[in-house]
Design a protein around this motif. Structure first.
Motif, short mmCIF file in Angstrom:
data_model
loop_
_atom_site.label_atom_id
_atom_site.label_comp_id
_atom_site.label_asym_id
_atom_site.label_seq_id
_atom_site.Cartn_x
_atom_site.Cartn_y
_atom_site.Cartn_z
N VAL A 298 0.86 -1.28 -0.22
CA VAL A 298 0.04 0.07 -0.04
C VAL A 298 0.88 1.17 -0.13
CG1 VAL A 298 -1.97 -1.08 1.11
CG2 VAL A 298 -0.24 -0.11 2.72
N THR A 300 0.32 5.57 0.56
CA THR A 300 -0.67 6.57 0.83
C THR A 300 0.05 7.94 1.15
OG1 THR A 300 -1.60 4.97 2.20
CG2 THR A 300 -2.25 7.15 2.57
N ARG A 325 4.04 0.65 2.51
CA ARG A 325 4.28 -0.46 3.27
C ARG A 325 4.14 -1.76 2.78
NH1 ARG A 325 0.63 0.84 8.86
NH2 ARG A 325 0.87 2.92 8.78
N GLY A 392 -1.04 -4.99 7.90
CA GLY A 392 -0.69 -3.44 7.46
C GLY A 392 -0.51 -2.56 8.69
N GLN B 260 -13.44 8.13 2.47
CA GLN B 260 -13.59 7.52 3.49
C GLN B 260 -12.20 7.23 4.49
OE1 GLN B 260 -15.76 3.71 3.33
NE2 GLN B 260 -15.43 3.09 5.39
N ASN B 262 -9.60 5.88 6.57
CA ASN B 262 -9.41 4.38 6.92
C ASN B 262 -7.96 4.12 7.19
OD1 ASN B 262 -10.16 1.73 7.80
ND2 ASN B 262 -11.53 1.78 5.82
N HIS B 263 -7.38 3.04 7.83
CA HIS B 263 -6.14 2.80 8.30
C HIS B 263 -5.26 2.68 7.06
CE1 HIS B 263 -2.74 0.92 10.05
NE2 HIS B 263 -3.34 1.13 11.42
N ALA B 264 -4.10 3.37 6.90
CA ALA B 264 -3.34 3.41 5.61
C ALA B 264 -2.45 2.24 5.60
CB ALA B 264 -2.35 4.51 5.60
N GLY B 265 -2.70 1.24 6.71
CA GLY B 265 -2.07 -0.05 6.54
C GLY B 265 -2.87 -1.16 6.35
N THR B 266 -3.89 -1.08 6.63
CA THR B 266 -4.78 -2.20 6.50
C THR B 266 -5.66 -2.21 5.37
OG1 THR B 266 -6.31 -1.34 8.00
CG2 THR B 266 -4.32 -2.52 9.15
N THR B 267 -5.83 -1.05 4.87
CA THR B 267 -6.96 -1.09 3.68
C THR B 267 -6.21 -1.27 2.38
OG1 THR B 267 -7.91 0.60 5.20
CG2 THR B 267 -8.84 0.28 2.84
N PRO B 268 -6.64 -2.42 1.66
CA PRO B 268 -5.91 -2.62 0.60
C PRO B 268 -6.28 -1.22 -0.61
CG PRO B 268 -7.10 -4.61 1.18
CD PRO B 268 -7.43 -3.44 2.26
N MET B 269 -5.38 -1.33 -1.55
CA MET B 269 -5.63 -0.18 -2.53
C MET B 269 -6.97 -0.18 -3.20
SD MET B 269 -2.68 1.41 -1.92
CE MET B 269 -2.66 2.67 -3.17
N ASP B 271 -9.54 -1.24 -2.24
CA ASP B 271 -10.71 -0.81 -1.40
C ASP B 271 -10.98 0.50 -0.95
OD1 ASP B 271 -11.22 -3.69 -1.75
OD2 ASP B 271 -10.83 -4.10 0.23
N ARG B 272 -10.03 1.39 -1.50
CA ARG B 272 -9.96 2.75 -0.65
C ARG B 272 -10.83 3.90 -1.45
NH1 ARG B 272 -3.80 4.05 0.88
NH2 ARG B 272 -3.40 2.09 2.09
N ASP B 274 -10.09 7.33 -1.48
CA ASP B 274 -9.20 8.30 -0.82
C ASP B 274 -9.79 9.55 -1.34
OD1 ASP B 274 -6.59 10.05 -0.54
OD2 ASP B 274 -5.59 8.17 -0.48
N ILE B 313 -3.45 7.66 7.91
CA ILE B 313 -4.85 7.56 7.69
C ILE B 313 -5.06 8.15 6.29
CG2 ILE B 313 -7.33 8.39 8.52
CD1 ILE B 313 -6.05 8.46 11.26
N ILE B 314 -6.10 7.12 5.50
CA ILE B 314 -6.32 7.64 4.39
C ILE B 314 -7.15 8.73 4.14
CG2 ILE B 314 -7.64 6.78 2.26
CD1 ILE B 314 -7.02 3.98 3.13
#
Lengths: 447, 447
Positions: A298, A300, A325, A392, B260, B262-269, B271-272, B274, B313-314
């Motif tokens: 990812v 960002t 990441r 992540g 939206q 969202n967590h920049a580490g855990t949200t796959p590209m 699904d964003r 941004d 954070i996205i």
């Protein structure tokens, strides 16, 4: 799923001898989760999570239990005094403020360590950290309920300041275990002038003895952490267990785009050197270059500031942060190289300059392969589908991975929301995660 | 250039009878500017500009003479007492605080009004406003020197709070002349709690009599303003005089992009949602759509804020301001329609929403054609090249245009820099601009 599998697994896990029918009655029907019944008590875990969620509850429905503040201190006293004590744990607080509850083993072996954290971000949710912490205690409570003695000593840990919402740096308790501090970090004050020494003391830590928190390679047989995913991968896939492949490396880059501030009314379009237009092209390119190759990396841009930031002046400069990441540093380095190439084109075509410099690098921490296998097998043995995935987000597990075998178990976050009052993990998934942790701990003990 | 032209022009301008050789000796050689010698005294204008620049001079070399602050008040007293009085002007302060210096005419005719402002933005330059103000006095001083009586009465004006660096709204003096105030504007306080009534009183105005500042259509035969261009068009083209076609309309739009967080580490590209990526595409589109058709329209995003604006954070939302300027409202409306269409595509493809709403509209103010002609002809008669151009910046002239014929003269700003200590207009260009103003005033008087 195959009910016969269930019987065999319980036998193998040395749990089947006592209380089988009692906990069967108390738990979710297997149909609800697609899994075999649990050894752990889902109702008790839920009650404990709900009790903990009263500490730091806000009017918005979130939890503000920032590390080393009164709600955190009160919650820690509650967990130690009520929940850990009831599980028969011998509880101490290490010099960093981490709570460690120990249960002896039959043999003189390194400890099996498992747990998480209970501090939160402001307006966070009730599962992030809390689930892994109270599930760890539930595992020990279940061992006690079942009268199971283990070969290894067991330690439940509740880390100190995982989130870093106070003093700006997280993973404090686990960093103390490996002796990783920033220069001057142990002499800092917060915004209110509170010395970190006194903040840590407020939860029972003692920075003057901080070196006593250190552990050596070999001290810990394995470290396990159950955590909510915080992303939406499991929820979207409808899979209840994530087997963490590792915690991604995180590299942040400070980018400064320098153009020329000028009057937005009097400067013709072709004569402009607009830093924001160049920065905007770069923001889009970060996303494009991150997605140019397959994988779960990812990239960002979450922070961006325009100068001078007034409607009638062409932006003279823009500062932004790129965060990349992945589990592979080589992949991260490849992405930033492509981004830099694009930046060079944007700068040349707009008469601006772009500087990109890395400001922080956290190396990836790979989960230990045999621990990943244990988690996958125990999930399967419990009749649960699982998915290999990176984490992540950062976790204390990444620090402990430096000195011990490390594994992490994820359970789904509904819609992937975390760090929000809207964070939610379904009760059946909290129980499933706890059960897999329980089975994995026993499997490690048997090894 | 044609020296013979010079003689004819002077005769036509009724200036040739006295002092011709005196001012010839004192002025720049014609070769330096490509122009015939001036009637006005360049050395005196320069000395006055330099004297005025001492008021509000900052350590950085800029001028901070914000309206209705002590440096502004002191500068105004200096200009009234030393420069305007010496030119034989009958000086008064109108209720808005504008300084008006009057010289009677031979006939009972409406006044010919010319001038500018001497307040500055913080760290502004020494020519913006000051040139037009002191050149106006220099014109009258030259008339006096030459013993010229005009048919019309002449008024030099130094407007009150043109820049709006205090109380946030500029063009105060000229808006008072046409009675254009925002609701509640005359009852506001500044950041320090100073009531606008007292701020205006500090330079001699009196808001209790503000209606007496009004002028009616027909009161003013013509309004002329000399000003530095503030853009780089003349400087780049090497042309000393700009004949302003009008002051552009300015429309600002508040844009909110909602995605939206969202967590920049855990949200796959994939699904964003941004908000910053979408906003970035829009920033680029504003520039592209503005330039899609020929013309001198400009479109700028100068202000942009990201929420929550942290690296991991996205971005959940982005707020930005689009500003469009042109002499034609139809063109502005066409550009925003195209931008809106692009925004719709960006929102649809990213799962974000974009709202665009106009927050302020300043209508264009076209210069009066016969006054443009006068300026063009007088520039040519002085042997000067001129260029028709819009004013991308706002000026008091745009308010006066509502009740009187209006014309503006621009002189080059080196590198197009303004509102900066680096603002510079070459001395020969200040003199040229003043000379064209002088000739235009005489031409209007003859009309």
């Amino acid at each position: 799923m195959n009910r016969r599998h269930f019987g065999r697994t319980l036998a193998g896990a040395a749990v089947a001898s006592t209380g089988t029918f009692r906990w069967l009655a108390r738990n979710l029907p297997a149909a609800a989760t697609g899994a075999v019944p649990h050894a752990i008590r889902a109702d008790r875990l839920r009650a404990n999570l709900e009790a903990l969620a009263r500490f730091g509850r806000t009017p918005k429905g979130g939890i503000t239990r920032v590390a080393w503040t009164p709600p955190d201190a009160e919650a820690r006293r509650f967990v130690m005094g009520k929940i850990m004590a009831a599980a028969g744990l011998n509880v101490r607080i290490d010099p960093a403020g981490s709570i460690i509850g120990r249960r002896p083993g039959r043999e003189d072996l390194p400890v099996i360590l498992f747990g998480s954290h209970i501090d939160t971000v402001p307006e966070g949710g009730m599962f992030d950290g809390a689930l892994g912490s109270l599930a760890a205690v539930e595992v020990v409570q279940t061992l006690a309920d079942q009268g199971i003695e283990t070969r290894h000593p067991m330690e439940c840990v509740i880390w100190s300041n995982e989130e870093g919402a106070h003093y700006g740096r997280g993973l404090f308790g686990s960093r103390a275990v490996v002796g990783e501090f920033e220069p001057g970090e142990l002499d800092e004050k917060d915004e209110q002038g509170l010395h970190i020494r006194d903040a840590v003391a407020s939860i029972g830590g003692d920075l003057s003895r901080i070196k006593e928190a250190l552990r050596k390679p070999g001290d810990i047989a394995a470290y396990l952490e159950l955590h909510v995913e915080q992303g939406g991968v499991l929820d979207k896939a409808g899979i209840p267990i994530g087997v963490v492949e590792g915690i991604v490396g995180i590299v942040r880059y400070r980018v400064v785009v320098t153009g020329q501030a000028n009057h937005a009314g009097t400067t013709p379009m072709p004569d402009r050197h607009d830093a924001l237009i160049t920065a905007s092209r770069l923001v889009v390119a970060v996303s494009e270059e991150t997605m140019r190759e397959p994988g779960r990396q990812v990239g960002t841009v979450g922070k961006l500031a325009v100068h001078p930031d007034v409607p009638n002046i062409i932006p003279g400069s823009v500062e932004l942060v790129i965060e990349l990441r992945d589990l592979s540093m080589a992949k991260i380095n490849g992405i930033i190289k492509r981004i830099e190439a694009r930046a060079g084109e944007f700068a040349a075509s707009s008469g601006t300059t772009i500087s990109i410099e890395p400001t922080s690098t956290h190396q990836p921490a790979l989960a230990t392969p045999w621990l990943r296998d244990v988690i996958s097998k125990e999930a399967a043995a419990a009749g649960l589908k699982s998915l290999n995935m990176p984490s992540g987000a950062g976790h204390d597990a990444q620090m402990i991975a430096r000195i011990a075998p490390m594994g992490m178990i994820f359970v789904p976050s509904v819609d992937g929301i975390s760090h929000s009052p809207r964070e939610l993990t379904r009760w059946e998934h909290t129980a499933i995660g706890c059960e897999v942790l329980y089975r994995a701990v026993l499997a490690i003990d048997r090894r």
